[in-house]
Design a protein around this motif. Structure first.
Motif, PDB file in Angstrom:
ATOM      1  N   VAL A 153      36.909 -32.917 -24.649  1.00 16.12           N
ATOM      2  CA  VAL A 153      35.679 -33.505 -25.155  1.00 16.12           C
ATOM      3  C   VAL A 153      35.779 -33.688 -26.674  1.00 16.12           C
ATOM      4  O   VAL A 153      35.351 -34.704 -27.226  1.00 16.12           O
ATOM      5  CB  VAL A 153      34.477 -32.618 -24.785  1.00 16.12           C
ATOM      6  CG1 VAL A 153      33.197 -33.235 -25.298  1.00 16.12           C
ATOM      7  CG2 VAL A 153      34.410 -32.447 -23.283  1.00 16.12           C
ATOM      8  N   LEU A 154      36.370 -32.695 -27.333  1.00 16.57           N
ATOM      9  CA  LEU A 154      36.537 -32.806 -28.788  1.00 16.57           C
ATOM     10  C   LEU A 154      37.441 -33.988 -29.153  1.00 16.57           C
ATOM     11  O   LEU A 154      37.182 -34.692 -30.133  1.00 16.57           O
ATOM     12  CB  LEU A 154      37.127 -31.516 -29.357  1.00 16.57           C
ATOM     13  CG  LEU A 154      36.090 -30.455 -29.753  1.00 16.57           C
ATOM     14  CD1 LEU A 154      36.782 -29.215 -30.273  1.00 16.57           C
ATOM     15  CD2 LEU A 154      35.121 -31.004 -30.790  1.00 16.57           C
ATOM     16  N   ILE A 155      38.482 -34.195 -28.363  1.00 16.04           N
ATOM     17  CA  ILE A 155      39.379 -35.331 -28.623  1.00 16.04           C
ATOM     18  C   ILE A 155      38.598 -36.639 -28.580  1.00 16.04           C
ATOM     19  O   ILE A 155      38.716 -37.488 -29.453  1.00 16.04           O
ATOM     20  CB  ILE A 155      40.545 -35.354 -27.602  1.00 16.04           C
ATOM     21  CG1 ILE A 155      41.530 -34.229 -27.931  1.00 16.04           C
ATOM     22  CG2 ILE A 155      41.267 -36.707 -27.635  1.00 16.04           C
ATOM     23  CD1 ILE A 155      42.621 -34.054 -26.890  1.00 16.04           C
ATOM     24  N   ALA A 156      37.729 -36.743 -27.549  1.00 14.15           N
ATOM     25  CA  ALA A 156      36.908 -37.955 -27.444  1.00 14.15           C
ATOM     26  C   ALA A 156      36.019 -38.107 -28.674  1.00 14.15           C
ATOM     27  O   ALA A 156      35.898 -39.198 -29.244  1.00 14.15           O
ATOM     28  CB  ALA A 156      36.071 -37.904 -26.180  1.00 14.15           C
ATOM     29  N   LEU A 157      35.410 -36.998 -29.087  1.00  8.70           N
ATOM     30  CA  LEU A 157      34.525 -37.042 -30.263  1.00  8.70           C
ATOM     31  C   LEU A 157      35.293 -37.453 -31.520  1.00  8.70           C
ATOM     32  O   LEU A 157      34.822 -38.264 -32.321  1.00  8.70           O
ATOM     33  CB  LEU A 157      33.869 -35.676 -30.495  1.00  8.70           C
ATOM     34  CG  LEU A 157      32.686 -35.320 -29.584  1.00  8.70           C
ATOM     35  CD1 LEU A 157      32.295 -33.857 -29.782  1.00  8.70           C
ATOM     36  CD2 LEU A 157      31.495 -36.220 -29.878  1.00  8.70           C
ATOM     37  N   ILE A 158      36.492 -36.886 -31.677  1.00  3.66           N
ATOM     38  CA  ILE A 158      37.295 -37.167 -32.874  1.00  3.66           C
ATOM     39  C   ILE A 158      37.728 -38.634 -32.899  1.00  3.66           C
ATOM     40  O   ILE A 158      37.593 -39.326 -33.909  1.00  3.66           O
ATOM     41  CB  ILE A 158      38.533 -36.236 -32.930  1.00  3.66           C
ATOM     42  CG1 ILE A 158      38.089 -34.806 -33.238  1.00  3.66           C
ATOM     43  CG2 ILE A 158      39.537 -36.726 -33.976  1.00  3.66           C
ATOM     44  CD1 ILE A 158      39.174 -33.762 -33.055  1.00  3.66           C
ATOM     45  N   MET A 191      34.053 -39.720 -23.224  1.00  2.00           N
ATOM     46  CA  MET A 191      34.164 -38.289 -22.923  1.00  2.00           C
ATOM     47  C   MET A 191      34.617 -38.070 -21.476  1.00  2.00           C
ATOM     48  O   MET A 191      35.485 -37.236 -21.219  1.00  2.00           O
ATOM     49  CB  MET A 191      32.814 -37.603 -23.124  1.00  2.00           C
ATOM     50  CG  MET A 191      32.474 -37.354 -24.565  1.00  2.00           C
ATOM     51  SD  MET A 191      30.846 -36.591 -24.654  1.00  2.00           S
ATOM     52  CE  MET A 191      30.771 -36.196 -26.387  1.00  2.00           C
ATOM     53  N   TYR A 192      34.048 -38.828 -20.559  1.00  3.11           N
ATOM     54  CA  TYR A 192      34.456 -38.709 -19.163  1.00  3.11           C
ATOM     55  C   TYR A 192      35.935 -39.020 -19.000  1.00  3.11           C
ATOM     56  O   TYR A 192      36.672 -38.333 -18.311  1.00  3.11           O
ATOM     57  CB  TYR A 192      33.625 -39.662 -18.282  1.00  3.11           C
ATOM     58  CG  TYR A 192      32.373 -39.028 -17.744  1.00  3.11           C
ATOM     59  CD1 TYR A 192      32.439 -38.138 -16.682  1.00  3.11           C
ATOM     60  CD2 TYR A 192      31.127 -39.314 -18.299  1.00  3.11           C
ATOM     61  CE1 TYR A 192      31.288 -37.545 -16.171  1.00  3.11           C
ATOM     62  CE2 TYR A 192      29.976 -38.727 -17.814  1.00  3.11           C
ATOM     63  CZ  TYR A 192      30.054 -37.841 -16.753  1.00  3.11           C
ATOM     64  OH  TYR A 192      28.925 -37.247 -16.254  1.00  3.11           O
ATOM     65  N   ILE A 193      36.362 -40.096 -19.657  1.00  4.10           N
ATOM     66  CA  ILE A 193      37.774 -40.485 -19.548  1.00  4.10           C
ATOM     67  C   ILE A 193      38.667 -39.375 -20.100  1.00  4.10           C
ATOM     68  O   ILE A 193      39.655 -38.981 -19.480  1.00  4.10           O
ATOM     69  CB  ILE A 193      38.025 -41.814 -20.275  1.00  4.10           C
ATOM     70  CG1 ILE A 193      37.329 -42.955 -19.521  1.00  4.10           C
ATOM     71  CG2 ILE A 193      39.532 -42.086 -20.389  1.00  4.10           C
ATOM     72  CD1 ILE A 193      37.419 -44.302 -20.204  1.00  4.10           C
ATOM     73  N   THR A 246      26.939 -31.986 -21.370  1.00  6.46           N
ATOM     74  CA  THR A 246      27.240 -32.404 -20.009  1.00  6.46           C
ATOM     75  C   THR A 246      28.517 -31.745 -19.504  1.00  6.46           C
ATOM     76  O   THR A 246      28.694 -31.525 -18.314  1.00  6.46           O
ATOM     77  CB  THR A 246      27.421 -33.941 -19.971  1.00  6.46           C
ATOM     78  OG1 THR A 246      26.394 -34.523 -20.759  1.00  6.46           O
ATOM     79  CG2 THR A 246      27.367 -34.479 -18.562  1.00  6.46           C
ATOM     80  N   PHE A 247      29.425 -31.460 -20.451  1.00  7.51           N
ATOM     81  CA  PHE A 247      30.725 -30.891 -20.087  1.00  7.51           C
ATOM     82  C   PHE A 247      30.783 -29.395 -20.387  1.00  7.51           C
ATOM     83  O   PHE A 247      31.830 -28.844 -20.666  1.00  7.51           O
ATOM     84  CB  PHE A 247      31.852 -31.628 -20.810  1.00  7.51           C
ATOM     85  CG  PHE A 247      31.854 -33.096 -20.507  1.00  7.51           C
ATOM     86  CD1 PHE A 247      32.547 -33.599 -19.426  1.00  7.51           C
ATOM     87  CD2 PHE A 247      31.131 -33.976 -21.309  1.00  7.51           C
ATOM     88  CE1 PHE A 247      32.523 -34.948 -19.138  1.00  7.51           C
ATOM     89  CE2 PHE A 247      31.112 -35.323 -21.041  1.00  7.51           C
ATOM     90  CZ  PHE A 247      31.807 -35.817 -19.941  1.00  7.51           C
ATOM     91  N   MET A 248      29.601 -28.751 -20.370  1.00 11.07           N
ATOM     92  CA  MET A 248      29.517 -27.295 -20.550  1.00 11.07           C
ATOM     93  C   MET A 248      30.009 -26.832 -21.920  1.00 11.07           C
ATOM     94  O   MET A 248      30.458 -25.719 -22.086  1.00 11.07           O
ATOM     95  CB  MET A 248      30.324 -26.544 -19.457  1.00 11.07           C
ATOM     96  CG  MET A 248      30.054 -26.984 -18.048  1.00 11.07           C
ATOM     97  SD  MET A 248      28.367 -26.546 -17.618  1.00 11.07           S
ATOM     98  CE  MET A 248      28.070 -27.655 -16.263  1.00 11.07           C
ATOM     99  N   LEU A 249      29.940 -27.728 -22.889  1.00 10.64           N
ATOM    100  CA  LEU A 249      30.292 -27.311 -24.243  1.00 10.64           C
ATOM    101  C   LEU A 249      29.068 -26.612 -24.816  1.00 10.64           C
ATOM    102  O   LEU A 249      27.964 -27.138 -24.724  1.00 10.64           O
ATOM    103  CB  LEU A 249      30.608 -28.562 -25.082  1.00 10.64           C
ATOM    104  CG  LEU A 249      31.835 -28.488 -25.962  1.00 10.64           C
ATOM    105  CD1 LEU A 249      33.066 -28.272 -25.113  1.00 10.64           C
ATOM    106  CD2 LEU A 249      31.960 -29.770 -26.761  1.00 10.64           C
ATOM    107  N   TYR A 250      29.265 -25.438 -25.394  1.00 10.22           N
ATOM    108  CA  TYR A 250      28.109 -24.698 -25.879  1.00 10.22           C
ATOM    109  C   TYR A 250      27.597 -25.286 -27.197  1.00 10.22           C
ATOM    110  O   TYR A 250      27.997 -24.896 -28.271  1.00 10.22           O
ATOM    111  CB  TYR A 250      28.435 -23.206 -26.052  1.00 10.22           C
ATOM    112  CG  TYR A 250      27.208 -22.327 -26.049  1.00 10.22           C
ATOM    113  CD1 TYR A 250      26.026 -22.724 -26.683  1.00 10.22           C
ATOM    114  CD2 TYR A 250      27.221 -21.083 -25.392  1.00 10.22           C
ATOM    115  CE1 TYR A 250      24.900 -21.919 -26.659  1.00 10.22           C
ATOM    116  CE2 TYR A 250      26.097 -20.270 -25.366  1.00 10.22           C
ATOM    117  CZ  TYR A 250      24.931 -20.691 -26.005  1.00 10.22           C
ATOM    118  OH  TYR A 250      23.826 -19.883 -25.986  1.00 10.22           O
ATOM    119  N   GLU A 251      26.777 -26.299 -27.048  1.00 13.85           N
ATOM    120  CA  GLU A 251      26.085 -26.827 -28.232  1.00 13.85           C
ATOM    121  C   GLU A 251      24.601 -26.838 -27.896  1.00 13.85           C
ATOM    122  O   GLU A 251      24.189 -26.359 -26.838  1.00 13.85           O
ATOM    123  CB  GLU A 251      26.640 -28.194 -28.638  1.00 13.85           C
ATOM    124  CG  GLU A 251      26.863 -29.215 -27.552  1.00 13.85           C
ATOM    125  CD  GLU A 251      25.586 -29.763 -27.027  1.00 13.85           C
ATOM    126  OE1 GLU A 251      24.863 -30.357 -27.848  1.00 13.85           O
ATOM    127  OE2 GLU A 251      25.302 -29.604 -25.825  1.00 13.85           O
TER     128      GLU A 251
END
Lengths: 247, 223
Positions: free
Chosen positions: B97-102, B74-76, B171-176
């Motif tokens: 962040v979504l790209i990292a998750l996917i 995610m950081y990368i 951590t990346f301010m994603l609203y979850e």
């Protein structure tokens, strides 16, 4: 058109290795239209591998398989087309569990030979009637006995109108009481003039239906001849030894 | 010095925030697994292909994504992608962040699909090919329909795992769900939200796990 007695399938110096293990060590064999050939021999001797090379389920590591004049192991050969004419029946039946009995039979003719659905189903019912399973058409294989599954596997192959049928120990996985019904279907098939190659441990059956018997051991054809020649008057020591164990 | 308001008080007052967080978690997890599945399908087919280069590339892809922490990935994605690909500069921060998750999910899904396909008896392929069926039709009509029975429950489990993994996206301010902690920390509520968050995760994963078990039972009936 191929006439009775013409060469249907031929192997030339057929070899197959699995890693360092050479299972077939050069098999030269000619099978003619209308012949019924029984292949016997001890486990691990190469008889199943030989059969599986005939339709390229095992890719030979040397030599040739020539089916109706076509070299099957050539890169340019359309294998799917030739396989449609080489039916195969497996020890473990390998019926499609997610398809009904009817769909097991019709799926390949419809997909690959572009047969109309009604025509394919009409023929499937006809085939099922011949093996006394028309009432099972809409059942799934899980409801079938081993004998019924194997009979289904046989007519599934028949629906492609093959020129030859290969049987790989078709009764070895069956309960004893079901062997007879499967052998009966194969017997019918041989009587109708179908060319058959049968790898089997059923010596009595081999003797009864075969025109010719091959004894394969150690990756080569050790002995061949009519059932009488091979079973009554074996010439080779290894054949004698094998027969003395199984008869 | 008291502990402050009780967990129940906090929950009753701020439940809409937690609800929004929980919905965010379910949504991001779904997006990750959904697109991860599509990508994972492709990766698994490459891996099962007989072309050596494709096999190696996909194998390395899976090894790297499964062998490094999601948080690092995610950081990368968050810091490196916008610099490396200026075109992506306009994308919202959520997207990285979504790209990292996917991508991460695709690696796991590809292994699930590969396992599902390999679990189908080899005799099925042999039977189909011996009838003269093409490799493509054999895969689509014979192997995949049987593999799906093993794949579906495993995919659902991957979704459940992803629900927990997305907590890092906060951590990346994603609203979850985990991000609600940050929102309430601003109101000097430190420990109560954590227990509420843990409770909501537990409810979500337990309910879904039960659902998967039901699904497995239904699928196995057709055997």
């Amino acid at each position: 058109m191929i006439e009775v007695g013409d060469v249907l399938i031929e192997t030339k110096d057929l070899r197959k290795s699995f890693g360092d293990l050479e299972v077939l060590k050069g098999i030269n064999e000619v099978i003619r239209k209308g012949e019924v050939v029984a292949v016997i021999g001890a486990s691990g001797g190469g008889k199943s591998t030989f059969l599986r090379c005939l339709n390229m389920l095992e890719e030979p590591t040397g030599g040739q398989v020539i089916f109706e004049g076509n070299i099957l192991d050539a890169k340019s050969t359309n294998l799917n087309l030739h396989r449609q004419k080489i039916g195969m029946v497996f020890q473990q039946f390998n019926v499609f569990p997610h398809l009904t009995v009817l769909d097991n039979i019709t799926i390949t003719p419809i997909l690959e030979k572009k047969v109309k659905k009604e025509d394919a189903e009409k023929e499937a019912y006809e085939l099922l009637r011949r093996i006394g399973m028309e009432d099972k058409a809409n059942e799934y294989p899980r409801k079938l006995s081993g004998g019924q599954k194997q009979r289904l596997a046989i007519v599934r192959a028949m629906a492609m109108h093959p020129d030859i049928m290969l049987f790989d120990e078709p009764t070895s996985a069956l309960d004893p009481e079901m062997v007879k019904e499967v052998l009966e279907v194969i017997r019918e098939l041989t009587r109708s003039g179908m060319t058959c190659v049968i790898v089997t441990h059923e010596m009595g059956f081999a003797r009864e239906i075969a025109d010719r018997v091959l004894f394969i051991d150690g990756g080569i054809i050790v002995e061949e001849g009519t059932p009488e020649e091979v079973f009554e008057h074996p010439k080779n020591e290894r054949t004698k030894e094998f027969l003395s164990k199984v008869l | 010095m008291g502990l402050g308001p009780s967990i129940i008080d906090v929950f009753l007052e701020y439940w809409p925030i937690f609800l929004k967080g929980a919905i965010g978690t379910l949504r991001f997890s779904f997006i990750a697994v959904f697109f991860g599945s599509i990508l994972g399908c492709l990766v698994s087919f490459l891996r099962l292909s007989k072309i050596k280069v494709l096999e190696t590339v996909s194998s390395v892809y899976v090894t790297v994504l499964r062998g490094t922490p999601l948080l690092v990935q995610m950081y990368i994605a968050y810091f490196f992608l916008p610099i490396a690909f200026p075109i992506m500069n306009n994308l919202s921060k959520v997207t990285y962040v979504l790209i990292a998750l996917i991508l991460n999910s695709s690696a796991y899904v590809s292994e699930i699909i590969r396992g599902g396909i390999n679990s189908v008896d080899k005799g099925q392929t042999e039977a189909a090919r011996s009838l003269g069926m093409t490799a493509k039709n054999t895969m689509i009509r014979i192997v995949l329909p049987q593999a799906i029975k093993n794949i579906l429950p495993a995919l659902a489990n991957e979704y459940i795992a992803m629900i927990k993994e997305t907590s890092m996206a906060g951590t990346f301010m994603l609203y979850e769900l985990m991000y609600t902690r940050v929102l309430l920390a601003n109101k000097f509520l430190i420990w109560q939200p954590l227990f509420i968050i843990a409770g909501i995760y537990l409810v979500m994963t337990t309910v879904l796990t039960y659902g998967v078990r039901m699904l497995e039972r239904r699928l196995s009936v057709s055997d």
